[in-house]
Design a protein around this motif. Structure first.
Motif, mmCIF file in Angstrom:
data_model
loop_
_atom_site.group_PDB
_atom_site.id
_atom_site.type_symbol
_atom_site.label_atom_id
_atom_site.label_comp_id
_atom_site.label_asym_id
_atom_site.label_seq_id
_atom_site.Cartn_x
_atom_site.Cartn_y
_atom_site.Cartn_z
ATOM 1 N N SER B 9 0.632 -0.249 9.416
ATOM 2 C CA SER B 9 0.019 0.430 8.301
ATOM 3 C C SER B 9 0.914 1.641 8.048
ATOM 4 O O SER B 9 1.349 2.285 8.996
ATOM 5 C CB SER B 9 -1.373 0.861 8.783
ATOM 6 O OG SER B 9 -2.163 1.347 7.751
ATOM 7 N N TYR B 10 1.233 1.938 6.805
ATOM 8 C CA TYR B 10 1.993 3.162 6.548
ATOM 9 C C TYR B 10 1.695 3.761 5.196
ATOM 10 O O TYR B 10 1.336 3.080 4.256
ATOM 11 C CB TYR B 10 3.503 2.961 6.729
ATOM 12 C CG TYR B 10 4.132 1.879 5.891
ATOM 13 C CD1 TYR B 10 4.369 0.624 6.427
ATOM 14 C CD2 TYR B 10 4.510 2.110 4.570
ATOM 15 C CE1 TYR B 10 4.956 -0.381 5.678
ATOM 16 C CE2 TYR B 10 5.105 1.120 3.809
ATOM 17 C CZ TYR B 10 5.317 -0.122 4.364
ATOM 18 O OH TYR B 10 5.893 -1.117 3.609
ATOM 19 N N ASP B 11 1.829 5.089 5.157
ATOM 20 C CA ASP B 11 1.779 5.859 3.925
ATOM 21 C C ASP B 11 3.230 5.943 3.466
ATOM 22 O O ASP B 11 4.062 6.581 4.115
ATOM 23 C CB ASP B 11 1.216 7.258 4.236
ATOM 24 C CG ASP B 11 1.211 8.168 3.020
ATOM 25 O OD1 ASP B 11 2.046 7.968 2.116
ATOM 26 O OD2 ASP B 11 0.386 9.085 2.983
ATOM 27 N N ALA B 57 1.377 0.450 2.731
ATOM 28 C CA ALA B 57 0.951 -0.822 3.316
ATOM 29 C C ALA B 57 -0.263 -0.601 4.203
ATOM 30 O O ALA B 57 -0.262 0.301 5.049
ATOM 31 C CB ALA B 57 2.071 -1.456 4.133
ATOM 32 N N ASP B 86 2.704 8.954 9.796
ATOM 33 C CA ASP B 86 2.430 8.154 8.589
ATOM 34 C C ASP B 86 2.775 6.687 8.765
ATOM 35 O O ASP B 86 2.724 5.905 7.807
ATOM 36 C CB ASP B 86 3.104 8.766 7.345
ATOM 37 C CG ASP B 86 4.570 9.097 7.560
ATOM 38 O OD1 ASP B 86 5.126 8.714 8.608
ATOM 39 O OD2 ASP B 86 5.161 9.740 6.670
#
Lengths: 259, 259
Positions: B9-11, B57, B86
């Motif tokens: 998961s990412y910013d 994502a 992040d």
């Protein structure tokens, strides 16, 4: 002269709290700058409360008196264009001159959010305390109930509090658990702790949460919350929980349909 | 040698997309650095897809082959300790050596989020396009339906696409509206557009959304989506919507219970 009451939302990550202080970049500074740019007036705004550095607000209020002739419905858009993207004015209403955003407030609600999942949520990293260790939510519920009512909350106030009286009323306190947002199965979910009262002392919500987490971890019993409250001694309570999980949720007034 | 499939998961705000490129700080660079720090190995990871700069994502996947003996259940925590806040690894599984995160994927889902309220949400500012102007959601729904099926999506692909074929299949496409999150009454709410397909071309979701917004604004008719698709000409479609509203929502595989 008109008295304007405004509701704002802000991400407090970048700020030293709401209220102006020496050397700090605060939400109040940014709001007063925007008003000065718009009207040319050097106004002092009055917030419905202070927030600590890093604390957020979903619906905070402030008021100020202005001689500007700008119509009420124009202020929001005009000020938002002069504010950074982490502060937004959401509502503006004209109120009687004797109205005060803090003194006229009837109820304030704070929310503290804890991510109990193994992996924190990157999209809510600035708004949730990460606590992957197991928490007994039932015990936390039970502990929290002891704080409802009118009490002297000295045990749950910063030692630096300058208030004459530490008596406040908590009308309601409850916990909501949001499940299904974690990465895997058997996750604790997001735990939101809400507190509604007539006012809160410095660090009060964060110390309550820090102590309640110890109840959730089994380090204290739910009944300890009562004993701690009665002791009127800050050293009896737990640590002050991190500021980033805290959000001023709502400020309510009696006679206005503004919240 | 083992083949590990990881979900992350990412910013994407701070990154030049997922995939390594000259001079850019990418998610892949940060992941390969973390693996190198942990194992000493210079590995090249293989993503299930590229994402553009600023795209986020929720559940992206990548795989890589390692000779490290670290047990599968240890990787997540060990890598997260070496990654910026992040980017988070949420799941790790061992897969057969012939498994490929992109080629073995059966379905990919993207979500594009639009804040249709007058004032944007400070807490979701990096994840939502702000579009306070009125949108006809019914018309957008109708327009979107024309894109479902197996088609040549040249009209909705970047002119810089290097793919041999622009034929892809969209299995499902739908719109969800989240109401009640705005500041005032009569707000449009948050509009989420979901697209599930077997693969997406460069900028495809963003160009679809940019065109669909014109349908929502009444600048184009819903049927125009069909005409644009048939033209196989990028110049017939609307603009590429801003990257920040886009999120890779999910990558699904046939035989693994990993998504």
């Amino acid at each position: 002269m008109r008295n304007l009451l405004m509701t704002i939302s802000y991400d407090g990550t970048a700020y030293f709290g709401f209220q102006t202080q020496p050397g700090g970049n605060t939400v109040q500074d940014r709001l007063e700058d925007a008003i000065r740019q718009l009207t040319g007036e050097e106004v002092k705004i009055h917030g419905s409360g202070r927030t600590d550095a890093g604390v957020h607000a979903r619906r905070q209020t402030f008021h100020f008196v202005t001689s500007s002739q700008i119509p009420v419905e124009r202020w929001r858009h005009a000020l938002n264009g002069r504010l950074p993207s982490d502060i937004r004015i959401t509502d503006v209403v004209e109120v009687p001159l004797e109205f005060h955003s803090r003194r006229s407030a009837k109820r304030k609600t704070y929310r503290y959010s804890i991510n109990g999942n193994r992996v924190f949520d990157v999209f809510n990293y600035p708004y949730q305390l990460h606590h992957p260790g197991a928490l007994n939510i039932e015990a936390m519920h039970e502990g929290l109930a002891h704080l409802i009512g009118t009490h002297d909350y000295t045990s749950f106030a910063s030692r630096h509090s300058t208030k004459q009286s530490h008596v406040r009323t908590i009308y309601e306190a409850w916990i909501e658990v949001e499940k299904g947002t974690g990465a895997g199965s058997h996750e604790q979910g997001i735990i939101h702790i809400y507190l509604t009262g007539n006012g809160f002392l410095q660090h009060m919500v964060r110390i309550i949460v820090g102590t309640l987490l110890q109840v959730g971890e089994g380090k204290r019993r739910p009944d300890d919350m009562k004993t701690i409250l009665e002791a009127k001694d800050r050293s009896k309570a737990g640590p002050t929980a991190e500021s980033k999980g805290l959000m001023l949720w709502e400020v309510e007034y009696a006679d206005l349909s503004i919240s």
